[in-house]
Design a protein around this motif. Structure first.
Motif, PDB file in Angstrom:
ATOM      1  N   GLY A   1     -25.083   9.745  50.070  1.00  0.00           N
ATOM      2  CA  GLY A   1     -25.339  10.661  48.780  1.00  0.00           C
ATOM      3  C   GLY A   1     -25.436   9.895  47.508  1.00  0.00           C
ATOM      4  N   PRO A   2     -25.778  10.660  46.361  1.00  0.00           N
ATOM      5  CA  PRO A   2     -25.637  10.058  45.163  1.00  0.00           C
ATOM      6  C   PRO A   2     -24.420   9.744  44.375  1.00  0.00           C
ATOM      7  N   ARG A   3     -24.283   8.835  43.867  1.00  0.00           N
ATOM      8  CA  ARG A   3     -23.055   8.480  43.147  1.00  0.00           C
ATOM      9  C   ARG A   3     -22.721   9.290  41.745  1.00  0.00           C
ATOM     10  N   TYR A   4     -21.459   9.891  41.619  1.00  0.00           N
ATOM     11  CA  TYR A   4     -21.080  10.527  40.531  1.00  0.00           C
ATOM     12  C   TYR A   4     -20.226   9.726  39.501  1.00  0.00           C
ATOM     13  N   TYR A   5     -20.093  10.149  38.211  1.00  0.00           N
ATOM     14  CA  TYR A   5     -19.619   9.456  37.189  1.00  0.00           C
ATOM     15  C   TYR A   5     -18.642  10.467  36.499  1.00  0.00           C
ATOM     16  N   PHE A   6     -17.646   9.787  35.796  1.00  0.00           N
ATOM     17  CA  PHE A   6     -16.837  10.739  34.954  1.00  0.00           C
ATOM     18  C   PHE A   6     -17.896  10.996  33.760  1.00  0.00           C
ATOM     19  N   GLY A   7     -17.747  12.150  33.118  1.00  0.00           N
ATOM     20  CA  GLY A   7     -18.322  12.316  31.871  1.00  0.00           C
ATOM     21  C   GLY A   7     -17.417  12.300  31.052  1.00  0.00           C
TER      22      GLY A   7
ATOM     23  N   THR B   1     -12.693  16.659  27.490  1.00  0.00           N
ATOM     24  CA  THR B   1     -12.231  17.535  26.373  1.00  0.00           C
ATOM     25  C   THR B   1     -11.200  18.144  26.531  1.00  0.00           C
ATOM     26  N   PHE B   2     -10.432  18.335  25.421  1.00  0.00           N
ATOM     27  CA  PHE B   2      -9.086  18.924  25.614  1.00  0.00           C
ATOM     28  C   PHE B   2      -9.335  20.453  24.755  1.00  0.00           C
ATOM     29  N   VAL B   3      -9.079  21.462  25.776  1.00  0.00           N
ATOM     30  CA  VAL B   3      -9.208  22.865  25.276  1.00  0.00           C
ATOM     31  C   VAL B   3      -8.152  23.167  24.087  1.00  0.00           C
ATOM     32  N   PRO B   4      -8.570  23.620  22.847  1.00  0.00           N
ATOM     33  CA  PRO B   4      -7.914  24.097  21.884  1.00  0.00           C
ATOM     34  C   PRO B   4      -6.882  25.218  22.172  1.00  0.00           C
ATOM     35  N   PRO B   5      -5.737  25.459  21.822  1.00  0.00           N
ATOM     36  CA  PRO B   5      -5.207  24.605  20.372  1.00  0.00           C
ATOM     37  C   PRO B   5      -4.546  23.597  20.906  1.00  0.00           C
ATOM     38  N   LEU B   6      -4.578  22.332  19.970  1.00  0.00           N
ATOM     39  CA  LEU B   6      -4.010  21.274  20.169  1.00  0.00           C
ATOM     40  C   LEU B   6      -2.691  20.873  19.397  1.00  0.00           C
ATOM     41  N   THR B   7      -1.393  20.586  19.952  1.00  0.00           N
ATOM     42  CA  THR B   7      -0.425  20.368  19.140  1.00  0.00           C
ATOM     43  C   THR B   7      -0.205  18.960  18.809  1.00  0.00           C
ATOM     44  N   TYR B   8      -0.995  17.904  19.708  1.00  0.00           N
ATOM     45  CA  TYR B   8      -0.766  16.508  19.516  1.00  0.00           C
ATOM     46  C   TYR B   8      -2.217  15.890  18.962  1.00  0.00           C
ATOM     47  N   PRO B   9      -2.261  15.042  18.244  1.00  0.00           N
ATOM     48  CA  PRO B   9      -3.386  14.311  18.054  1.00  0.00           C
ATOM     49  C   PRO B   9      -4.350  13.989  19.297  1.00  0.00           C
ATOM     50  N   GLU B  10      -5.504  13.955  19.261  1.00  0.00           N
ATOM     51  CA  GLU B  10      -6.540  13.923  20.395  1.00  0.00           C
ATOM     52  C   GLU B  10      -6.236  12.414  21.084  1.00  0.00           C
ATOM     53  N   THR B  11      -6.350  11.626  19.766  1.00  0.00           N
ATOM     54  CA  THR B  11      -6.185  10.176  20.087  1.00  0.00           C
ATOM     55  C   THR B  11      -5.039   9.758  21.059  1.00  0.00           C
ATOM     56  N   PHE B  12      -3.844  10.574  20.600  1.00  0.00           N
ATOM     57  CA  PHE B  12      -2.496  10.315  21.164  1.00  0.00           C
ATOM     58  C   PHE B  12      -2.660  10.655  22.857  1.00  0.00           C
ATOM     59  N   LEU B  13      -3.332  12.156  23.090  1.00  0.00           N
ATOM     60  CA  LEU B  13      -3.497  12.498  24.218  1.00  0.00           C
ATOM     61  C   LEU B  13      -4.403  11.785  25.330  1.00  0.00           C
ATOM     62  N   ARG B  14      -5.216  10.958  24.614  1.00  0.00           N
ATOM     63  CA  ARG B  14      -6.226  10.188  25.428  1.00  0.00           C
ATOM     64  C   ARG B  14      -5.481   8.999  26.022  1.00  0.00           C
ATOM     65  N   ARG B  15      -4.502   8.682  25.617  1.00  0.00           N
ATOM     66  CA  ARG B  15      -3.638   7.578  26.267  1.00  0.00           C
ATOM     67  C   ARG B  15      -3.192   7.932  27.608  1.00  0.00           C
ATOM     68  N   TYR B  16      -3.169   9.377  27.942  1.00  0.00           N
ATOM     69  CA  TYR B  16      -2.641   9.576  29.060  1.00  0.00           C
ATOM     70  C   TYR B  16      -3.780   9.560  30.134  1.00  0.00           C
ATOM     71  N   LEU B  17      -5.282   9.279  29.744  1.00  0.00           N
ATOM     72  CA  LEU B  17      -6.052   9.501  30.751  1.00  0.00           C
ATOM     73  C   LEU B  17      -6.214   8.170  31.580  1.00  0.00           C
ATOM     74  N   ALA B  18      -6.226   8.167  32.852  1.00  0.00           N
ATOM     75  CA  ALA B  18      -6.358   7.236  33.746  1.00  0.00           C
ATOM     76  C   ALA B  18      -7.758   6.857  34.140  1.00  0.00           C
ATOM     77  N   PHE B  19      -8.918   7.693  33.348  1.00  0.00           N
ATOM     78  CA  PHE B  19     -10.432   7.259  33.686  1.00  0.00           C
ATOM     79  C   PHE B  19     -10.800   7.075  32.277  1.00  0.00           C
ATOM     80  N   ARG B  20     -12.043   6.441  32.326  1.00  0.00           N
ATOM     81  CA  ARG B  20     -13.030   6.307  31.198  1.00  0.00           C
ATOM     82  C   ARG B  20     -14.382   7.074  31.384  1.00  0.00           C
ATOM     83  N   PRO B  21     -14.941   7.719  30.429  1.00  0.00           N
ATOM     84  CA  PRO B  21     -16.289   8.138  30.881  1.00  0.00           C
ATOM     85  C   PRO B  21     -17.241   7.011  31.308  1.00  0.00           C
ATOM     86  N   GLY B  22     -18.014   7.492  32.089  1.00  0.00           N
ATOM     87  CA  GLY B  22     -19.037   6.342  32.732  1.00  0.00           C
ATOM     88  C   GLY B  22     -18.666   5.561  33.852  1.00  0.00           C
TER      89      GLY B  22
END
Length: 616
Positions: free
Chosen positions: A226-232, A235-256
């Motif tokens: 079947g077709p290949r899917y990719y990460f889109g 997004t972090f659902v508000p409210p956020l108590t940490y900066p979003e740039t800080f939170l993205r350090r924990y992501l183990a994937f990248r869009p695309g």
């Protein structure tokens, strides 16, 4: 109730019943198809078939001729039913019914392992204290695979990991037809496709052509990717108590990148291990994908970032002590970490402030700024020091970290009755790795640390010096609750001035709870003319420890320690001790109580080594 009304077609086969007390007797062909039905009816409807409970022989099933790979499955199939286990003596009708079922049970248990032509014989042997139900099994020749055709179709047909999964399919030509390995191969191939982003991968054909007469099987599997899917976008659902740039350090994937459930799970683990969030919810709804890009929504519930910790403990090296620690995991809501720690014990006092700036690309990358004061009193020296350090830490591989640092150190000290003061600017580098299976009570693994540091007149030192300090330990499981602990420490100093120009924190000493347990803390090393320990340029020490865990709560250990600090490799005064220890396992780590005896000394002495609670 008449049995002929229950089994009208079998009524002509039934012999006449002769009641003797309360138990009927029955003459019937055991090979008849109605034999088990008749037995079941007698068990269910005739009160005489249920013997009153009394002390009697036990039933044991003894099977012979089992293929080793199918043993567990057959033994499970031959488990005695509860009705037979509960009755003493065993109910004869229940025993006959179970005996009649055994051949079919064995055949069904053997077929998943390729044995379709088994022959089974049973016999009952009554002994004084037990009833043996003997089962003789001839599994026959197994069915073997004569052809395997595993094919991948669709956009992912040329994907390298799918080609590898096809190549490693566990059933090859000539192999015995094992149903478990067939299912394992099917599952691994489909999961490999889904992990590569082909979320709709399904089998369009999965066939085993079985010829019982020829005892052969042909396997045909066709996977449509079947077709290949990719990460889109994530997004972090508000409210956020940490900066979003800080939170993205924990992501183990990248869009695309190709969509991967494993990377989503790794992301969940990263957030959980940060100790900053009490709840982590990650959603990746495939039905919302656009152009095969799956959006990811992350909802985080933060924990209290400001924390106090208080601890008390005892260890032989430093005596009774207290620990007070304050941490702020979100200083100024920037995601920075601030920490203050006070340690007070009989021989060691220290106050330290740490400020940690996290990196933006990797969880392990960071900058650490440290300011501290330390006072230490030992049998060999007294020292008071103020230090400040800046260190950059970077990951250089799986679990491997490399750092570079610059430390300013001012140290007042007294060694062997001689006072001194040193002001140094020390550059250094560290490389380390830790691979233990459990941080609190490891059963296997290793860790090591290699540090290089030095000084020069250009950096404020009285002279040139360079030190290399490798150390490490490993735990090897030996089975049956035994484990082997190996530990090694070493140090080498290159210097163009006398050792007296270096403060005690830059000299080598040994002895104590974590080195030679038969000697007091930092009491070993080269001596001056008056016989007082002054420390050495080099160090070599090691431990060999055998531990036996007798339960999850406690264990015993036998150990040997050896080594010393020295100035000349040709003149090492090797010190040794050996002893026994008690281990009490707690949720915060083991309590270690060791009794060590020196040997090779003029007056060999015993020493008790004890460590409880926080290591101070």
């Amino acid at each position: 109730m008449r049995l002929s009304n229950i089994f009208p077609k079998a009524s002509g086969i039934l012999a006449k019943f002769h009641l003797r007390g309360i138990r009927p007797t029955l003459n019937i062909n055991r090979n008849s198809l109605v034999y088990p039905l008749v037995l079941a009816a007698l068990v269910l409807f005739l009160p005489g078939s249920r013997a009153e409970a009394q002390v009697g022989p036990k039933i044991e099933v003894v099977a012979a001729g089992l293929p080793e790979e199918a043993r567990a499955n057959v033994e499970l199939a031959l488990s005695l039913p509860e009705d037979l286990l509960e009755k003493e003596p065993p109910d004869e009708l229940l025993l006959e019914l179970f005996q009649w079922e055994i051949p079919q049970k064995v055949r069904e248990a053997l077929e998943p392992f390729g044995y379709y032509h088994s022959r089974v014989e049973t016999a009952v042997e009554r002994q004084e204290d037990r009833v043996l139900l003997k089962v003789r099994i001839d599994p026959g020749s197994p069915v073997r695979v004569v052809s395997v055709k595993v094919e991948v179709r669709g956009p992912g047909a040329q994907e390298e990991r799918l080609r590898e999964a096809v190549h490693s399919f566990p059933l090859k030509e000539g192999a015995v037809l094992r149903q478990d390995r067939y299912e394992e191969g099917k599952k691994d191939l489909q999961e490999a496709a889904q992990e590569a982003g082909y979320l709709e991968a399904e089998y369009s054909e999965k066939v085993i052509n079985l010829s019982l007469a020829e005892r052969t099987a042909s396997i045909t599997l066709t996977l449509e990717t079947g077709p290949r899917y990719y990460f889109g976008e994530a997004t972090f659902v508000p409210p956020l108590t940490y900066p979003e740039t800080f939170l993205r350090r924990y992501l183990a994937f990248r869009p695309g990148r190709p969509f991967s459930a494993r990377r989503l799970a790794r992301t969940q683990i990263n957030f959980n291990n940060s100790d900053r969030f009490s709840e982590i919810a990650i959603e990746a709804p495939r039905e919302e994908a656009q152009d095969f890009r799956v959006p990811v929504r992350i909802r985080l519930t933060p924990t209290q970032p400001k924390r106090f910790r208080f601890g008390a403990g005892y260890e032989t090296d430093n005596g009774f002590g207290l620990l007070v620690r304050y941490r702020d995991l979100n200083f100024n809501r920037w995601g920075h970490e601030a920490e203050a720690e006070l340690r007070v014990s009989e021989r060691l006092q220290g106050l330290a402030f740490d400020y940690i700036l996290p990196g933006t690309q990797n969880l392990d990358n960071k900058v650490i700024l440290k300011l501290g004061y330390k006072k230490e009193i030992t049998d060999s020296y007294d020292t008071r020091s103020i230090f400040t350090t800046g260190e950059y830490v970077r990951r250089v591989g799986r679990g491997r970290l490399l750092s570079g640092y610059l430390q300013f150190l001012q140290e007042d000290f007294t060694v062997a009755g001689q006072d001194g003061i040193a002001t140094l600017l020390i550059p250094g580098a560290r490389f380390w790795q830790r691979r233990y299976d459990d941080p609190v009570r490891p059963t296997r693994g290793y860790r090591y640390n290699i540090e290089a540091r030095g000084g020069a007149p250009l950096l404020g030192s009285d002279g040139f010096f360079l030190q290399l300090i490798p150390q490490g330990d490993a735990m090897v499981p030996l089975g049956n609750g035994f484990s082997l602990l190996l530990r090694a420490q070493a140090g080498v100093t290159l210097q163009n001035e006398s050792l007296q120009s270096l403060p005690p924190s830059l000299r080598f000493f040994t002895g104590g709870d974590n080195s030679l347990r038969g000697y007091s803390y930092q009491s070993l090393g080269p001596k001056d003319a008056s016989g007082k320990v002054v420390g050495g340029k080099n160090l070599l020490a090691g431990t060999l420890e055998l531990e036996k865990a007798f339960s999850p709560v406690w264990g015993l250990a036998a150990f040997y320690d050896g080594g010393n600090a020295f100035d000349d490799f040709g003149q090492i005064e090797w010190k040794q001790d050996a002893g026994l220890g008690l281990r009490i396992y707690t949720p915060v780590g083991p309590v270690r109580i060791d009794l060590a005896r020196q040997f090779g000394e003029t007056d060999n002495q015993f020493r008790v080594s004890l460590s409880i609670g926080f290591a101070l």
